[in-house]
Design an enzyme around this catalytic site. Structure first.
Site, PDB file in Angstrom:
ATOM      1  N   GLU A  29       0.709  -1.225   0.182  1.00  0.00           N
ATOM      2  CA  GLU A  29      -0.089  -0.043   0.335  1.00  0.00           C
ATOM      3  C   GLU A  29       0.937   0.910   0.684  1.00  0.00           C
ATOM      4  O   GLU A  29       1.502   1.124   1.135  1.00  0.00           O
ATOM      5  CB  GLU A  29      -0.907  -0.025   0.927  1.00  0.00           C
ATOM      6  CG  GLU A  29      -1.852  -1.039   1.275  1.00  0.00           C
ATOM      7  CD  GLU A  29      -2.014  -1.040   2.538  1.00  0.00           C
ATOM      8  OE1 GLU A  29      -2.138  -0.825   3.705  1.00  0.00           O
ATOM      9  OE2 GLU A  29      -3.473  -2.124   1.924  1.00  0.00           O
ATOM     10  N   GLU A  71      -5.424  -6.227   2.396  1.00  0.00           N
ATOM     11  CA  GLU A  71      -4.304  -7.538   2.892  1.00  0.00           C
ATOM     12  C   GLU A  71      -4.646  -7.741   2.676  1.00  0.00           C
ATOM     13  O   GLU A  71      -3.182  -8.930   1.927  1.00  0.00           O
ATOM     14  CB  GLU A  71      -3.972  -6.835   4.227  1.00  0.00           C
ATOM     15  CG  GLU A  71      -3.247  -6.671   4.715  1.00  0.00           C
ATOM     16  CD  GLU A  71      -4.195  -4.612   4.947  1.00  0.00           C
ATOM     17  OE1 GLU A  71      -5.228  -4.487   4.859  1.00  0.00           O
ATOM     18  OE2 GLU A  71      -3.783  -3.218   4.929  1.00  0.00           O
ATOM     19  N   PHE A  94       2.097  -0.978   8.682  1.00  0.00           N
ATOM     20  CA  PHE A  94       2.093  -1.864   9.735  1.00  0.00           C
ATOM     21  C   PHE A  94       1.448  -3.589   9.978  1.00  0.00           C
ATOM     22  O   PHE A  94       0.571  -4.043   9.682  1.00  0.00           O
ATOM     23  CB  PHE A  94       1.204  -0.951  10.734  1.00  0.00           C
ATOM     24  CG  PHE A  94       1.587   0.569  10.839  1.00  0.00           C
ATOM     25  CD1 PHE A  94       2.115   0.853  11.651  1.00  0.00           C
ATOM     26  CD2 PHE A  94       0.188   0.974   9.914  1.00  0.00           C
ATOM     27  CE1 PHE A  94       2.305   2.534  11.591  1.00  0.00           C
ATOM     28  CE2 PHE A  94       1.513   2.764   9.776  1.00  0.00           C
ATOM     29  CZ  PHE A  94       2.200   2.794  10.549  1.00  0.00           C
ATOM     30  N   ASP A  96       0.608  -4.590  13.097  1.00  0.00           N
ATOM     31  CA  ASP A  96      -1.313  -4.543  13.109  1.00  0.00           C
ATOM     32  C   ASP A  96      -1.529  -5.576  12.942  1.00  0.00           C
ATOM     33  O   ASP A  96      -2.215  -5.961  12.199  1.00  0.00           O
ATOM     34  CB  ASP A  96      -1.377  -3.780  14.330  1.00  0.00           C
ATOM     35  CG  ASP A  96       0.044  -3.131  14.760  1.00  0.00           C
ATOM     36  OD1 ASP A  96       0.190  -3.016  15.829  1.00  0.00           O
ATOM     37  OD2 ASP A  96       0.763  -2.524  13.913  1.00  0.00           O
ATOM     38  N   PHE A  97      -1.226  -4.853  11.210  1.00  0.00           N
ATOM     39  CA  PHE A  97      -3.000  -5.632   9.975  1.00  0.00           C
ATOM     40  C   PHE A  97      -2.509  -6.682   9.448  1.00  0.00           C
ATOM     41  O   PHE A  97      -3.377  -6.784   9.147  1.00  0.00           O
ATOM     42  CB  PHE A  97      -2.460  -4.537   9.155  1.00  0.00           C
ATOM     43  CG  PHE A  97      -2.270  -3.603   8.438  1.00  0.00           C
ATOM     44  CD1 PHE A  97      -3.181  -2.621  10.234  1.00  0.00           C
ATOM     45  CD2 PHE A  97      -2.116  -1.908   8.427  1.00  0.00           C
ATOM     46  CE1 PHE A  97      -3.210  -1.292  10.544  1.00  0.00           C
ATOM     47  CE2 PHE A  97      -2.025  -0.996   8.092  1.00  0.00           C
ATOM     48  CZ  PHE A  97      -3.075  -0.376   9.609  1.00  0.00           C
ATOM     49  N   HIS A 140      -1.316   0.131  16.613  1.00  0.00           N
ATOM     50  CA  HIS A 140      -0.562   0.921  14.936  1.00  0.00           C
ATOM     51  C   HIS A 140       0.759   0.883  15.534  1.00  0.00           C
ATOM     52  O   HIS A 140       1.712   0.899  15.652  1.00  0.00           O
ATOM     53  CB  HIS A 140      -0.631   2.112  14.470  1.00  0.00           C
ATOM     54  CG  HIS A 140      -1.664   2.270  14.072  1.00  0.00           C
ATOM     55  ND1 HIS A 140      -3.081   2.370  14.171  1.00  0.00           N
ATOM     56  CD2 HIS A 140      -1.476   2.022  12.019  1.00  0.00           C
ATOM     57  CE1 HIS A 140      -3.498   2.403  13.369  1.00  0.00           C
ATOM     58  NE2 HIS A 140      -3.106   2.232  12.360  1.00  0.00           N
TER      59      HIS A 140
END
Lengths: 343, 373
Positions: A29, A71, A94, A96-97, A140
C-alpha cells in the site's frame, strides 16, 4: 562504506537485489506512492515512512506497484507469485494489520514446503513495521514477532541496526522460504557505517554486541540498543555484560544463548512484545530447561505490561522497556544470594 | 625553555582510532625515558597496545590519569630536562591544553583522511593515503584475506615526509570482488596500474605474506617501479604453507569457527579481539568475497603448496631488500629466508607470529624506516 540510516540501508538492500535478480518485485500500500491520484506526482512517498522511495522511478510500474487497501488480496497474491517463480517483497505497512491476511501467511505460505513434500518453494518476504514509541496508538504499535515465531514454516527477522538490516534483508530475499522481516519504526533514522556492496548475514546466528563475564542480556530488535546502553553504564561500575542479539527469532540460535549463560550464570531477557508467550518466555524456558545448573540467580525478564500499547505519550514511555529498567534488572540478578539449601 | 620540553600525546594506533584510554602508566614521574621505551598501555576499541615513547628525556609530569579516555593528540604527559623549572612546565602545559581545546582536535584528523575509492581500469580499489612530501613514496601490499587495515600500526608512523599508500587488493576489503586468475602476477599488474593512476613512478614496496609474492612479481615485471623491498613473512620463497589456515579462513562463516583460524596469525593469541573477528566476518559476507578467496587459493596454493618460486627475482635484485619474519610464524616458515645473498638482511623477531607488522609494529617500522632513508 558510508554512514546510512536504517531506512537507507533497507532501501539499498531492496535496490541491489532488484538490480541483481529480475524476479524480485515489490508490492504494498502506497509503496510507489502518489501516482494513483490525480495530481500527477509519481514516486511521491515510497511507503508511509519513505522506505521504498525512488524504487518506482528506477524499476517502473511492472516491478513496484501499489495495491488496494486489501491485505487479504495482495498478501495472497504475493504468496501465489512466490509459489510460481517470482521473489516478491510485500510490505504490510504496520504489522498490526496481519489479522486481515493471516490465513494466507499461516495456512498457505508457511505450509507449502511441508505439505507439498518439499517440492514447493515460497521465496516470499513480508516487510512490516512494528513497535511502540512512535505515538501511533494501540492498533499501530505492537511487536508481533512472537506470533510469527509460533508458526512453523516461517522465518522471522528482527534487525537491530542499519548494518544488520541490510545484510539480513538481502539474506531474506535470497532465501527460498517465506520470511517475515520486521522493522522497528522508531529506528528509521538511526545511522551507522554500512558497506555499499551487497552482503548477506546468515539466519540463526546470534551477534554478540558486548562480551562480559557477569550477566547475559538477550535482547531483540531495538531493545539491543537499550541493552548496549545499559551494559556500557554497568561496565563503569565493574559489572560486565554479554549482550546477545539473536537477529532471527526463527530460527533461534539457542546454542549461543546457552553458551553465554553457561559463561555468565545470569540471564536478563529484554523483549518489547506483550509478555505472555513472547520471546522472553521462550528464551527463559530454554535456559531453565537446558542450563539450569549454570544459573546463579533467577532469570529476569524486562518486558512491557500485558495491556494494549497506550497512546498517551507518558504512558507509552512507561510501557516500553528502557535502558534504566535493564540496568536495574541486571543489578538485581547480581545482588541475588541463594538461600542456604538446608535452611 | 620550551625546546627542552617534549609533550607526550595520545597516539593514533589505527586509522579508525579517535580516542584511547590509558589503562596504565608503566613509568613514574622522575623516570629517565628512552625513545622506544613502553611508557603506558593504551586501549582502543580495537586493540590494547604498549605506547612507546617517541622521545628521550625525564618524565616530569603525568597529565593523564589511569583510566582516563582522551582524544588522539591530547596531552598525556611531559618529558623535560631536569633543569626546566616547574613554573615553565606549568606554563607549557597550560598553553598546550588551551591550544588543544581550541580546535586542534580537528586538525589531528586532517592528515588521516578516510579511505577513498580509486578506479583502475575496470576495478574500483579502496585506497588509504597518508603523509606527503618529496621523498620517494611507499606502498603497502597486504596478504591473503587481509585489507588496508593490516597496516594500521605502520602507515602513519612511516608517513613523515612522504606519501604512503595502503590499499585493498581486488577481492578484498572495499575493493571490487573481481580477481581474474587470482595469481600474484595479476595483482602485481593491478598494483602497477594503481601506482600509475596515483602518479607514483617509483615507490618503496612493503609486502606482507601473499603481498610479498605480489611485491616480487611487481619487481619482476616493473623493476623500475621498485625503490626498495621490505618483505614481511613473504610468500614466494618456499613451497610449504599452512593449508589449515587457508582452508579454514575460506570455510569459516561464523565468529566461532573463524576465531581459532585467526589464532594461526599471531603469537599472542589475545590480540585476536572480538572486534577484529567481526570485521573479517563482515568482509567475508560481502557478495563475491568468498569466490575471490577461493580463486586466489586455487591459483596460488594448488595441491596445498605454493605455486610460484620467486627466489630468483629477489636474488637478482640490485636495490635494497630486507626480509622481516616472526620466529613463531604458523602460516609460512621463516626458514624460507635461508640461503639468500648476504646483501639481503633477514630480521627474525622472537615471540612473533605471521603478522609482525601488528605484533611488533615498532621493530617493523624501525626496519622499514632504515631501508627507505
Amino acid at each position: 562504506m558510508s554512514k546510512k540510516s536504517f531506512r537507507q540501508a533497507i532501501n539499498e538492500a531492496l535496490r541491489q537485489e532488484m538490480q541483481r535478480d529480475p524476479r524480485v518485485i515489490l508490492m504494498g500500500e502506497d509503496i510507489a506512492g502518489g501516482q494513483g491520484g490525480t495530481a500527477g506526482v509519481v514516486d511521491a512517498w515510497g511507503g508511509v515512512l519513505g522506505v521504498t522511495k525512488g524504487l518506482y522511478t528506477e524499476f517502473g510500474a511492472n516491478r513496484v506497484f501499489d495495491t488496494p487497501i486489501s491485505e487479504a488480496s495482495y498478501i495472497g497474491a504475493a504468496v501465489g507469485a512466490a509459489a510460481t517463480g517470482l521473489r516478491p517483497v510485500a510490505e504490510l505497512m504496520f504489522v498490526d494489520f496481519v489479522g486481515c491476511c493471516l490465513d494466507q501467511i499461516m495456512n498457505q505460505a508457511a505450509k507449502f514446503r511441508y505439505m507439498f513434500g518439499g517440492k514447493a518453494r515460497t521465496p516470499l518476504v513480508i516487510r512490516a513495521m512494528y513497535g511502540a514509541g512512535f505515538n501511533a496508538a494501540a492498533q499501530h504499535s505492537q511487536a508481533l514477532y512472537p506470533l510469527f515465531t509460533h508458526i512453523p514454516g516461517l522465518k522471522v527477522v528482527v534487525p537491530s541496526s542499519p548494518y544488520e538490516a541490510k545484510g539480513l534483508l538481502i539474506e531474506a530475499i535470497r532465501d527460498d522460504d517465506p520470511v517475515i522481516f520486521l522493522e522497528n519504526k522508531v529506528m528509521y533514522d538511526d545511522e551507522e557505517e554500512v558497506p555499499d556492496e551487497p552482503y548477506s548475514i546468515p539466519f540463526g546466528e546470534a551477534n554478540l554486541t558486548r562480551e562480559g563475564d557477569d550477566v547475559t542480556i538477550v535482547a531483540f530488535g531495538r531493545m539491543v540498543n537499550f541493552a548496549n546502553e545499559a551494559a556500557d553504564r554497568l561496565e563503569k561500575d565493574g559489572i560486565s555484560c554479554t549482550v546477545v542479539d539473536p537477529r532471527t527469532t526463527s530460527p533461534l540460535d539457542s546454542a549461543t544463548i546457552l553458551e553465554c549463560v553457561e559463561d555468565t550464570g545470569r540471564l536478563v531477557i529484554v523483549d518489547e512484545s506483550s509478555p505472555r508467550c513472547n520471546m522472553a518466555t521462550d528464551v527463559a524456558a530454554l535456559v531453565a530447561e537446558q542450563a539450569f545448573d549454570a544459573l546463579k540467580a533467577p532469570i529476569r525478564q524486562v518486558v512491557p505490561p500485558h495491556t494494549p500499547v497506550p497512546f498517551a505519550t507518558v504512558l507509552e514511555k512507561l510501557y516500553l522497556p528502557d535502558s534504566a529498567r535493564i540496568e536495574s534488572a541486571v543489578r538485581s540478578v547480581m545482588a541475588y544470594k541463594k538461600a542456604k539449601q538446608d535452611a | 625553555m620550551t625546546d627542552l620540553i617534549t609533550p607526550i600525546t595520545m597516539p593514533k594506533f589505527g586509522l579508525a582510532m579517535t580516542e584511547g584510554k590509558i589503562t596504565s602508566w608503566n613509568v613514574s614521574p622522575g623516570a629517565q625515558i628512552d625513545v622506544g621505551q613502553e611508557i603506558a598501555d593504551i586501549e582502543t576499541t580495537k586493540i590494547t597496545n604498549g605506547y612507546e615513547s617517541p622521545a628521550t628525556g625525564t618524565l616530569r609530569r603525568q597529565v593523564a590519569t589511569e583510566g582516563e579516555t582522551l582524544p588522539v593528540g591530547a596531552l598525556l604527559g611531559v618529558l623535560a630536562d631536569p633543569t626546566v623549572s616547574d613554573a615553565d612546565l606549568d606554563a607549557f602545559i597550560e598553553k598546550f591544553q588551551s591550544d588543544f581545546s581550541s580546535g586542534s582536535a580537528d586538525t589531528a584528523q586532517t592528515d588521516h583522511a578516510e579511505p577513498t575509492l580509486v578506479t583502475v581500469g575496470e576495478l574500483t580499489l579502496r585506497v588509504q593515503e597518508a603523509g606527503q612530501g618529496e621523498d620517494t613514496p611507499l606502498i603497502f601490499i597486504h596478504g591473503f584475506g587481509g585489507d588496508l587495515s593490516n597496516w594500521m600500526l605502520n602507515q602513519n608512523d612511516l608517513a613523515g615526509s612522504r606519501k604512503t599508500i595502503a590499499f585493498d587488493l581486488p577481492g578484498h576489503g572495499g575493493s571490487t570482488k573481481t580477481v581474474g586468475d587470482g595469481k600474484p602476477a595479476t595483482f602485481a599488474a593491478t598494483t602497477s596500474a594503481l601506482m600509475d593512476k596515483l602518479g607514483l613512478a617509483q615507490a618503496h614496496v612493503v609486502g606482507h605474506s601473499l603481498g610479498g609474492a605480489i611485491a616480487l612479481e611487481l619487481l619482476k615485471t616493473f623493476p623500475q617501479k621498485v625503490a626498495s623491498l621490505s618483505l614481511i613473512a613473504p610468500a614466494g620463497l618456499g613451497r610449504a604453507i599452512n593449508m589449515d589456515f587457508i582452508d579454514g579462513f575460506i570455510s569459516a562463516d561464523r565468529r566461532k569457527t573463524l576465531e581459532p583460524v585467526l589464532h594461526y596469525l599471531v603469537h599472542d593469541k589475545t590480540l585476536i579481539s572480538r572486534r577484529m573477528v567481526e570485521d573479517i566476518i563482515r568482509f567475508k559476507r560481502l557478495d563475491g568475497a568468498l569466490q575471490s578467496l577461493q580463486t586466489i587459493a586455487t591459483s596460488c596454493f594448488p595441491d596445498g603448496k605454493q605455486a610460484d618460486d620467486l627466489k630468483p627475482v629477489l636474488t637478482s635484485f640490485s636495490g635494497s631488500a630486507q626480509i622481516i619474519w616472526g620466529a613463531d610464524d604458523e602460516v609460512l616458515s621463516p626458514t624460507d629466508a635461508k640461503g639468500l645473498p648476504d646483501s639481503i638482511e633477514v630480521i627474525t623477531l622472537e615471540q612473533t607470529g605471521h603478522m609482525p607488522q601488528l605484533e611488533k609494529a615498532a621493530e617493523v617500522n624501525a626496519a622499514i624506516s632504515k631501508i627507505i632513508k
